[in-house]
Design a protein around this motif. Structure first.
Motif, mmCIF file in Angstrom:
data_model
loop_
_atom_site.group_PDB
_atom_site.id
_atom_site.type_symbol
_atom_site.label_atom_id
_atom_site.label_comp_id
_atom_site.label_asym_id
_atom_site.label_seq_id
_atom_site.Cartn_x
_atom_site.Cartn_y
_atom_site.Cartn_z
ATOM 1 N N GLY A 73 -6.971 -17.998 -1.421
ATOM 2 C CA GLY A 73 -6.022 -18.307 -2.486
ATOM 3 C C GLY A 73 -4.696 -17.577 -2.390
ATOM 4 O O GLY A 73 -3.957 -17.509 -3.372
ATOM 5 N N ALA A 74 -4.375 -17.035 -1.239
ATOM 6 C CA ALA A 74 -3.127 -16.286 -1.056
ATOM 7 C C ALA A 74 -2.023 -17.266 -0.632
ATOM 8 O O ALA A 74 -1.603 -17.291 0.511
ATOM 9 C CB ALA A 74 -3.317 -15.185 -0.023
ATOM 10 N N THR A 75 -1.571 -18.083 -1.602
ATOM 11 C CA THR A 75 -0.596 -19.123 -1.299
ATOM 12 C C THR A 75 0.646 -19.042 -2.187
ATOM 13 O O THR A 75 1.418 -19.993 -2.255
ATOM 14 C CB THR A 75 -1.235 -20.517 -1.443
ATOM 15 N N SER A 76 0.823 -17.913 -2.848
ATOM 16 C CA SER A 76 2.042 -17.702 -3.644
ATOM 17 C C SER A 76 2.251 -16.200 -3.787
ATOM 18 O O SER A 76 1.345 -15.402 -3.516
ATOM 19 C CB SER A 76 1.907 -18.342 -5.027
ATOM 20 N N SER A 77 3.431 -15.827 -4.249
ATOM 21 C CA SER A 77 3.705 -14.396 -4.408
ATOM 22 C C SER A 77 2.778 -13.766 -5.445
ATOM 23 O O SER A 77 2.416 -12.600 -5.338
ATOM 24 C CB SER A 77 5.169 -14.171 -4.784
ATOM 25 N N GLU A 78 2.371 -14.563 -6.423
ATOM 26 C CA GLU A 78 1.474 -14.038 -7.465
ATOM 27 C C GLU A 78 0.049 -13.815 -6.960
ATOM 28 O O GLU A 78 -0.685 -12.986 -7.490
ATOM 29 C CB GLU A 78 1.426 -14.994 -8.669
ATOM 30 N N THR A 79 -0.350 -14.579 -5.946
ATOM 31 C CA THR A 79 -1.723 -14.477 -5.450
ATOM 32 C C THR A 79 -1.805 -13.802 -4.079
ATOM 33 O O THR A 79 -2.834 -13.896 -3.405
ATOM 34 C CB THR A 79 -2.364 -15.884 -5.366
ATOM 35 N N ALA A 80 -0.735 -13.135 -3.673
ATOM 36 C CA ALA A 80 -0.686 -12.479 -2.363
ATOM 37 C C ALA A 80 -1.821 -11.468 -2.220
ATOM 38 O O ALA A 80 -2.245 -10.858 -3.200
ATOM 39 C CB ALA A 80 0.663 -11.792 -2.177
ATOM 40 N N LYS A 81 -2.301 -11.346 -0.998
ATOM 41 C CA LYS A 81 -3.411 -10.433 -0.714
ATOM 42 C C LYS A 81 -3.104 -9.637 0.548
ATOM 43 O O LYS A 81 -2.249 -9.998 1.340
ATOM 44 C CB LYS A 81 -4.693 -11.238 -0.485
ATOM 45 N N SER A 82 -3.842 -8.568 0.724
ATOM 46 C CA SER A 82 -3.703 -7.790 1.958
ATOM 47 C C SER A 82 -4.370 -8.554 3.101
ATOM 48 O O SER A 82 -5.213 -9.432 2.872
ATOM 49 C CB SER A 82 -4.363 -6.419 1.803
ATOM 50 N N LEU A 83 -3.999 -8.199 4.317
ATOM 51 C CA LEU A 83 -4.617 -8.842 5.470
ATOM 52 C C LEU A 83 -6.120 -8.581 5.496
ATOM 53 O O LEU A 83 -6.897 -9.474 5.828
ATOM 54 C CB LEU A 83 -3.964 -8.354 6.768
ATOM 55 N N ALA A 84 -6.516 -7.379 5.115
ATOM 56 C CA ALA A 84 -7.944 -7.051 5.072
ATOM 57 C C ALA A 84 -8.665 -7.940 4.069
ATOM 58 O O ALA A 84 -9.785 -8.390 4.322
ATOM 59 C CB ALA A 84 -8.136 -5.578 4.721
ATOM 60 N N ASP A 85 -8.016 -8.219 2.932
ATOM 61 C CA ASP A 85 -8.630 -9.069 1.911
ATOM 62 C C ASP A 85 -8.896 -10.484 2.414
ATOM 63 O O ASP A 85 -9.845 -11.130 1.973
ATOM 64 C CB ASP A 85 -7.760 -9.147 0.656
ATOM 65 N N VAL A 86 -8.047 -10.983 3.303
ATOM 66 C CA VAL A 86 -8.244 -12.340 3.822
ATOM 67 C C VAL A 86 -8.982 -12.340 5.157
ATOM 68 O O VAL A 86 -9.174 -13.383 5.772
ATOM 69 C CB VAL A 86 -6.912 -13.124 3.928
ATOM 70 N N GLY A 87 -9.392 -11.147 5.613
ATOM 71 C CA GLY A 87 -10.196 -11.037 6.823
ATOM 72 C C GLY A 87 -9.413 -11.104 8.119
ATOM 73 O O GLY A 87 -9.946 -11.515 9.146
ATOM 74 N N LEU A 88 -8.143 -10.693 8.074
ATOM 75 C CA LEU A 88 -7.307 -10.726 9.272
ATOM 76 C C LEU A 88 -6.799 -9.328 9.596
ATOM 77 O O LEU A 88 -6.815 -8.441 8.754
ATOM 78 C CB LEU A 88 -6.113 -11.661 9.057
#
Length: 106
Positions: free
Chosen positions: A30-45
């Motif tokens: 769900g990291a597809t906007s500035s409000e829902t941005a995530k760390s790379l670790a959170d998205v598994g990268l």
């Protein structure tokens, strides 16, 4: 070892697969906007050359600190452009093959 004649296609395929993996990771988390941005670790990268290139192209946007998101509109525009380029290259190859065939060179 991959034969030299096919190494370009193999490399392009590997890059395309890795690019899809990065895009999918951001979308799935769900990291597809500035409000829902995530760390790379959170998205598994983790950091890598392709991710760095995607950041330079503003497909992956840093909102500060270690939080990123996928700019879906830009990613779709780049994907459309990529498809057009592939179609044009394929058409040029077909035209060249037909011309060579008609000239009796194939």
């Amino acid at each position: 070892m991959v034969p030299a004649s096919g190494s370009g296609a193999v490399t392009a395929g590997i890059v395309a697969r890795k690019r899809r993996k990065i895009v999918r990771a951001f979308r799935e988390h769900g990291a597809t906007s500035s409000e829902t941005a995530k760390s790379l670790a959170d998205v598994g990268l983790s950091e890598g050359l392709l991710l760095h290139v995607m950041k330079l192209k503003h497909l992956i946007v840093n909102v500060g600190g270690d939080r990123f998101y996928l700019d879906t509109a830009r990613e779709q525009a780049v994907e459309r452009t990529r498809r057009v380029v592939v179609a044009v290259v394929a058409l040029v190859v077909v035209v060249i093959v037909v011309v060579l065939w008609r000239m009796g060179l194939m």
